[in-house]
Scaffold this active site. Sequence first.
Site, short mmCIF file in Angstrom:
data_model
loop_
_atom_site.label_atom_id
_atom_site.label_comp_id
_atom_site.label_asym_id
_atom_site.label_seq_id
_atom_site.Cartn_x
_atom_site.Cartn_y
_atom_site.Cartn_z
N PRO A 32 -4.33 0.33 19.04
CA PRO A 32 -4.17 -0.02 17.48
C PRO A 32 -4.25 0.67 16.34
CG PRO A 32 -5.89 -0.68 18.61
CD PRO A 32 -5.35 -0.20 19.36
N TYR A 38 3.77 6.65 9.80
CA TYR A 38 3.01 5.88 9.86
C TYR A 38 3.96 4.12 9.08
CZ TYR A 38 -1.08 3.27 8.41
OH TYR A 38 -2.15 1.92 7.93
N LYS A 72 0.48 -0.30 15.33
CA LYS A 72 2.45 -0.16 15.96
C LYS A 72 3.22 -1.36 16.26
CE LYS A 72 4.38 3.61 13.74
NZ LYS A 72 4.42 2.85 12.43
N HIS A 90 1.05 -1.19 -0.49
CA HIS A 90 0.01 0.31 0.23
C HIS A 90 1.25 1.03 0.12
CE1 HIS A 90 -4.19 -1.72 1.28
NE2 HIS A 90 -3.30 -2.54 0.37
N TYR A 144 -9.55 5.73 7.39
CA TYR A 144 -9.38 5.65 8.77
C TYR A 144 -10.51 6.60 8.81
CZ TYR A 144 -5.56 3.40 10.82
OH TYR A 144 -4.26 2.22 10.22
C1 PHB Z 1 -5.65 -4.53 10.92
O1 PHB Z 1 -6.37 -4.51 9.62
O2 PHB Z 1 -6.13 -4.99 11.71
C2 PHB Z 1 -5.76 -2.50 10.82
C3 PHB Z 1 -4.97 -2.27 10.83
C4 PHB Z 1 -4.84 -0.85 10.50
C5 PHB Z 1 -4.81 -0.71 11.81
C6 PHB Z 1 -5.61 -1.19 12.56
C7 PHB Z 1 -6.01 -2.51 12.26
O3 PHB Z 1 -4.35 0.77 12.64
#
Ligand code: PHB
Length: 404
Positions: free
Chosen positions: A300, A395, A304, A79, A208
């Site tokens: 989460p 990120y 990280k 990505h 997000y």
């Molecule tokens: C996930 O795919 O479970 C996931 C992806 C990004 C995040 C948290 C969890 O920031």
Amino acid sequence: MNATASPHRTQVAIVGAGPAGLLLGQLLHKAGIDAIIVERQSADYVLGRIRAGVLEQVTADLLDEAGVGARMHQEGLVHQGFEMLFGGLRHRVNLNQLTGGKNVIVYGQTEVTRDLMEARQAAGLPTVYEAQNVAVHDFDGTKPRLTYTAGGRTHAIACDFIAGCDGFHGVCRTSVPRRAITEYEKVYPFGWLGLLSDTPPVNHELIYVNSPRGFALCSQRSATRSRYYLQVPLTDKVEQWPDEAFWDELRLRLDEAGRSALVTGPALEKSIAPLRSFVCEPLRFGRLFLAGDAGHIVPPTGAKGLNLAATDVKYLSQAFIDHYQRHGSDRERGIATYSQRCLRRIWRAERFSWWFTSLMHRFPDDDAIVSKLKDAELDYLMHSESGLRTVAENYVGLPLDFGE
Ligand code: PHB
Ligand code: APR
């Protein structure tokens, strides 16, 4: 009384066969250092846990170094950016452009764990699953030991070092005298309700979402498997969220494009996870070292957790390799500096995860002005080159070594 089997001997006894313990085992094996892993659960149980799925380049490189990167390169999705949705509008963070060519790889932690387990098994390396009453002893001296019970017998492993890779609820950190440890902790006033489904992702990149109804995240595992999350009150129970209720709420937090692209289906897994920021200092107690979730937890948002665990393990494996294979005054340097080296990186990731979580979620005590201020911060960040770069460089993750 249990009979005691004759003691094994190894160089490094590793507690926990999550990604941290398994990766450490693999890096040590590559360097010709002996290790035994002792895990409380069964292998199937460990593989049944669904966790985040975004790998930084540094983590992907470590998996390659450990010789387990092949499937990640085949099946993982590279990505180059992700999207932020707030105020009803989407904004793209172009990771690749903003960071001079860095990307992330979307590949589930469960798959990383599976690849590591298979490599360990193929190399015939010892792992004890379903070990009970694991205990660590004498790590403040020169002859640490690990004991556990299995099949009604007590087993002992004599070793040079113990690596505590046993997660937040493990036994290693809690075996350290309280006076030797400082713990920093923040528990957030909400949880994440996650749903995994065999449906195509709503978008080719992660989204997000900060909506007036709370945070949401649209993530994925493959072109046919999606992972979605909703911010929910800590008091909610999974039983209150039948699949239809989950999809309805997700639609309400998405924009029109998201609502029309969303494909729903039955949940393969659904669970609620609390959010926590936690750091333990130091990470070394004589010959006991903590790595991964045993020493720190991040919320989460930003994914990280696994990445931090991987870099701890890189520093730790390097410290052991130096100890066994180098000569001269530098031999113990990695061991002596392990804790401070990790902690500097950990605190930077803790800061980012806390900030990103705070910005993207609705807190129960946020009043109208706080919501407006968060909207303004998001608006600023997404319309400023420096703002975007700040988000992007955190990120994609810090380099392994980032200067004095
Ligand atoms: C996930 O795919 O479970 C996931 C992806 C990004 C995040 C948290 C969890 O920031
Ligand atoms: N004895 C032996 N093993 C134990 C004990 C114990 N007393 N307590 C816990 N364990 C095992 C757990 O069963 C688990 O398999 O230690 C392992 C720890 O694995 P994880 O919790 O996955 O932690 P870690 O390997 O540090 O991985 C970090 O996991 O939680 C995510 O966000 C986190 O992605 C990050 C990653």
